[in-house]
Design a protein around this motif. Structure first.
Motif: not given
Length: 454
Positions: A440-448
């Motif tokens: 159970q994981v939400p949307s994830l923002l990853v940089q670069g």
């Protein structure tokens, strides 16, 4: 009551008979599984039945241990003679296997005292749905998707049901089992034609049929997702922030889970093998697992070695707390099992996770997209090149391009790349994790990360 369930103690008797046969054949230790399962699946297309499948089986599996050697065998023949032959074959195979002094069953004092799934709500007690009912569900999902202007055809619409009972017995005195069910509805929709064709899907699975969304909701969501992909094109190449939609974000955490799996750590094949007690996620994030979540897909009262499962933190406040271990990997690493063993009928136990939860964020996906400025939202992935030792990451992806904090168009045929260690340390989470998922994981923002497109 079906033929499979006519004798509620049949699986118990089979598993215990396998263990007895193994001991008579010369095994020092043995454990056994007996599994019965039935499933039915209905596929429709063009308003008519396309395919109907039904399966029923009773299968058995046996693992024997002799002087640090082991072997595992399985069969669908569970007559008395077949069990005796199976045990003799397993013992003969084990005597030729290499020695591993970490192999062995749990001590009796380590075994779980709860040996059924009471309270976990992982089995729907209602009667098996009739094929006609499943066909109706699939037809309703298909009709809902087709009702949306722009949908040219439905690749598939499916409704299915499964019921599985398991019993495990071992020569250390363990004997226990439980049942679980699954109900599924899914739809794949298509828009456009030829080289301009795009497809997407929606699907949900639940333990209880009553917890499923309606077929109409699933069909309409498949159509909505598909139409959003119309006119997809390649993105530019460069370094950009990437938002992993909640449909695929669990794959990032799955890579972390693989890296902290005791089997990989014991082999030295993990990019986190030296990071016990080190920071592996942002400081505000905790990654936990709870095998006792009622109604969840991988809930279980005991593991495949008879140890009592329990909730635990894998990562607390960004700090890696420990590995995921079964008995053998724990002994190799000089640690205690985390009661995480899983196994198949013809395989030895190995570590696996149950009901993983990542700390959610406190903002919505739209706000994360606004923060991105310019970048890529990934909604589907295919293929993978992951270096388990270094964490180097490369995958094919499709999704949506973002300019000035807003989605502008769909994208396809691109590759995203980075290093998992660096990627995970930059995570920013949304608050949109979906329930009923094993991870159970939400949307994830990853940089670069690197995007390779046009």
């Amino acid at each position: 009551m079906t033929a499979l369930s006519a004798d509620p103690d049949r699986l118990k008797h089979l598993a215990e008979a396998l263990v007895d046969a193994a001991r008579r054949a010369g095994a020092d230790q043995a454990d056994a599984l007996a599994v019965d399962g039935r499933s039915v699946g209905i596929d429709v297309r063009g308003g008519a039945l396309e395919q109907s499948e039904r399966a029923e089986s009773v299968d058995i599996g046996l693992r024997v241990l002799i002087g640090g050697r082991q072997a595992a065998v399985s069969s669908s023949d569970h007559s008395r003679d077949a069990i005796a032959q199976m045990a003799a074959r397993a013992v003969a195979m084990a005597r030729e296997a290499p020695v591993d002094d970490t192999l062995g069953l749990a001590d009796p004092g380590q075994l779980a005292t709860i040996r059924d799934a009471s309270g976990l709500r992982i089995c729907d007690d209602l009667p098996e749905p009739e094929p006609a009912h499943l066909q109706d569900l699939a037809l309703r999902a298909e009709a809902a998707a087709l009702s949306v202007k722009g949908i040219s055809q439905i690749e598939s619409a499916n409704a299915s049901y499964s019921h599985r009972r398991m019993w495990m017995a071992a020569s250390n005195g363990f004997s226990g089992g439980y049942a679980r069910t699954g109900h599924v509805i899914s739809t794949v929709a298509i828009t456009g034609e030829g080289t301009g064709m795009e497809r997407d899907y929606a699907g949900e699975s639940r333990v209880f049929a009553a917890d499923l969304p309606t077929p109409e909701e699933i069909g309409l969501l498949a159509a909505e997702r598909t139409l959003a992909r119309a006119g997809a094109r390649k993105p530019p190449t460069g370094a950009f922030p990437i938002l992993f939609d909640r449909r695929v974000s669990s794959s990032l955490i799955a890579h972390l889970l693989s890296a902290v799996n005791g089997s990989a750590v014991a082999r030295g094949a993990s990019w986190l093998r030296r990071d016990m007690g080190e920071q592996v996620l942002p400081a505000h994030m905790t990654l936990s697992e709870d095998p006792h979540r009622p109604g969840y897909p991988s809930s279980r009262p005991f593991d495949a070695e008879g140890l009592a499962t329990r909730p635990r933190d894998i990562v607390t406040g960004g700090i890696l707390q420990g590995w995921t271990l079964d008995l053998a990997t724990a002994r190799k690493l000089g640690l205690e099992s985390t009661a995480s063993a899983a196994r198949g009928l013809a395989s030895a136990p190995s570590p696996a996770n149950s009901n993983v939860i990542l700390t959610p964020g406190d903002i919505g996906q739209d706000q994360l997209i606004a923060q991105m400025g310019r970048g890529l939202v990934v909604t589907s992935m295919l293929g993978a090149s992951i270096n388990a030792t270094t964490g180097d990451y490369s995958r094919g992806a499709a999704g949506f391009w973002v300019e000035n904090g807003q989605i502008t168009h769909a994208v396809n045929e691109c590759t995203i790349a980075g290093n998992l260690r660096e990627m995970l340390m930059t995570l920013v989470a949304a608050d949109d994790a979906l329930p009923w998922r094993g991870v159970q994981v939400p949307s994830l923002l990853v940089q670069g990360m690197t995007v390779a497109g046009a």
